[in-house]
Design a protein around this motif. Structure first.
Motif, PDB file in Angstrom:
ATOM      1  N   MET A 184       2.394  -9.610  -1.329  1.00  0.00           N
ATOM      2  CA  MET A 184       0.934  -9.639  -1.793  1.00  0.00           C
ATOM      3  C   MET A 184       0.590  -8.066  -1.923  1.00  0.00           C
ATOM      4  O   MET A 184       1.135  -7.558  -1.000  1.00  0.00           O
ATOM      5  N   PHE A 185      -0.120  -7.785  -2.673  1.00  0.00           N
ATOM      6  CA  PHE A 185      -0.959  -6.431  -2.470  1.00  0.00           C
ATOM      7  C   PHE A 185      -2.032  -6.259  -1.471  1.00  0.00           C
ATOM      8  O   PHE A 185      -2.985  -7.136  -1.731  1.00  0.00           O
ATOM      9  N   VAL A 186      -1.928  -5.244  -0.612  1.00  0.00           N
ATOM     10  CA  VAL A 186      -2.862  -5.239   0.356  1.00  0.00           C
ATOM     11  C   VAL A 186      -3.747  -4.103   0.176  1.00  0.00           C
ATOM     12  O   VAL A 186      -3.356  -2.970   0.284  1.00  0.00           O
ATOM     13  N   VAL A 187      -5.138  -4.226   0.423  1.00  0.00           N
ATOM     14  CA  VAL A 187      -6.112  -2.850   0.350  1.00  0.00           C
ATOM     15  C   VAL A 187      -6.894  -2.859   1.622  1.00  0.00           C
ATOM     16  O   VAL A 187      -7.170  -4.224   1.773  1.00  0.00           O
ATOM     17  N   GLY A 188      -7.249  -1.817   2.322  1.00  0.00           N
ATOM     18  CA  GLY A 188      -8.259  -1.871   3.413  1.00  0.00           C
ATOM     19  C   GLY A 188      -8.931  -0.589   3.512  1.00  0.00           C
ATOM     20  O   GLY A 188      -8.723   0.353   2.786  1.00  0.00           O
ATOM     21  N   ILE A 189     -10.341  -0.784   4.078  1.00  0.00           N
ATOM     22  CA  ILE A 189     -11.045   0.297   4.277  1.00  0.00           C
ATOM     23  C   ILE A 189     -11.462   0.195   5.868  1.00  0.00           C
ATOM     24  O   ILE A 189     -11.606  -0.778   6.565  1.00  0.00           O
ATOM     25  N   GLY A 242      -0.789  -1.155   0.295  1.00  0.00           N
ATOM     26  CA  GLY A 242       0.425  -1.500   0.950  1.00  0.00           C
ATOM     27  C   GLY A 242       0.596  -3.056   0.182  1.00  0.00           C
ATOM     28  O   GLY A 242       0.263  -3.346  -0.514  1.00  0.00           O
ATOM     29  N   LEU A 243       1.968  -3.366   0.862  1.00  0.00           N
ATOM     30  CA  LEU A 243       2.429  -4.772   0.600  1.00  0.00           C
ATOM     31  C   LEU A 243       2.466  -5.378   1.724  1.00  0.00           C
ATOM     32  O   LEU A 243       2.911  -5.129   2.928  1.00  0.00           O
ATOM     33  N   THR A 244       2.390  -7.003   1.701  1.00  0.00           N
ATOM     34  CA  THR A 244       2.506  -7.927   2.537  1.00  0.00           C
ATOM     35  C   THR A 244       3.959  -8.822   2.004  1.00  0.00           C
ATOM     36  O   THR A 244       3.564  -9.268   0.922  1.00  0.00           O
TER      37      THR A 244
END
Length: 239
Positions: A198-203, A230-232
């Motif tokens: 899974m592709f992961v994005v965060g703020i 990032g990646l999960t």
């Protein structure tokens, strides 16, 4: 999502956030709402709101909700990198990377731990640090192909040099220390891209300070906001 879970989480946040605000005082008058959206003071963020609040909420959820026997892919491994910009204490460019594991306790809650690396630079500071940070995550929306979460945690980080160094910000000439606490909270999302990835994005809102351990005269602190990508990875056959 279980309504009892929502009630417990909101009630815990209100009680602890109100208590910590009374104990540690108000935010500096120059802090904007978008710089610290939870509205907590730096010392309060370091102690109560970084890990105690989500731990209380997670404990309440474990006590008052039942185990979901259908939950699969409980364990995941992830890596990410990102950037935040300092707005208080030091106006540093902060580049960070993290590698960690995350374990689902419920379909809407998990606990994890990450190894973090940070490099900070500005016209005064230029140093790198390594640390470790436990965290909790809460998932208002959880599907196999898409997940939305709120994450909060706090750990310790050791820098090669004292950080932050005196900046003169609002007349503050204090110098920080090598060992600091490293709270971080934010929101993020995961998107399935291929099989177990899974592709992961965060703020994120990031904070560094020693919590006045060496006295307030050695604790100028640092606050910044930014993002990560990032990646999960979900190992096969994990339940």
């Amino acid at each position: 999502m279980n309504r009892k879970f929502i009630f417990i989480l909101v009630l815990s946040f209100c009680v602890i956030n109100n208590t910590s605000a009374q104990e540690f005082g108000k935010l500096p008058p120059f802090t904007k709402w978008y710089q610290n959206p939870l509205g907590v003071s730096p010392v309060s963020l370091h102690t109560a709101n970084g890990i105690i609040l989500p731990a209380v909420a997670a404990g309440a959820v474990l006590i008052f909700t039942s185990v979901d026997s259908t939950l699969t892919h409980k364990l995941s491994i992830y890596g990410d990198f990102g950037y935040t910009k300092g707005y208080y204490g030091s106006f540093s460019d902060l580049f960070h990377s993290n590698v960690g594991i995350n374990f689902m306790l419920r379909k809407y809650m998990s606990v994890g731990i990450e190894i973090t690396q940070a490099h900070v630079s500005d016209n005064i500071n230029n140093t790198s640090g390594f640390g470790i940070r436990p965290f909790f995550r809460f998932y208002p929306y959880y599907r196999d192909s898409f997940k939305f979460f709120f994450s909060s945690g706090v750990g310790l980080i050791y820098f090669a040099d004292n950080f932050p160094k005196p900046s003169g910000f609002f007349g503050d000439m204090r110098e920080g220390t090598r060992l600091n606490g490293c709270p971080k909270y934010g929101i993020g999302a995961e998107f399935k891209i291929y099989n177990s990835f899974m592709f992961v994005v965060g703020i994120w809102h990031a904070h560094f300070s020693n919590g006045n351990y060496y006295g307030s005269e050695r604790n100028p602190g640092h606050d910044s906001n930014g993002f990560s990508v990032g990646l999960t990875y979900f190992p096969t056959n994990n339940r």
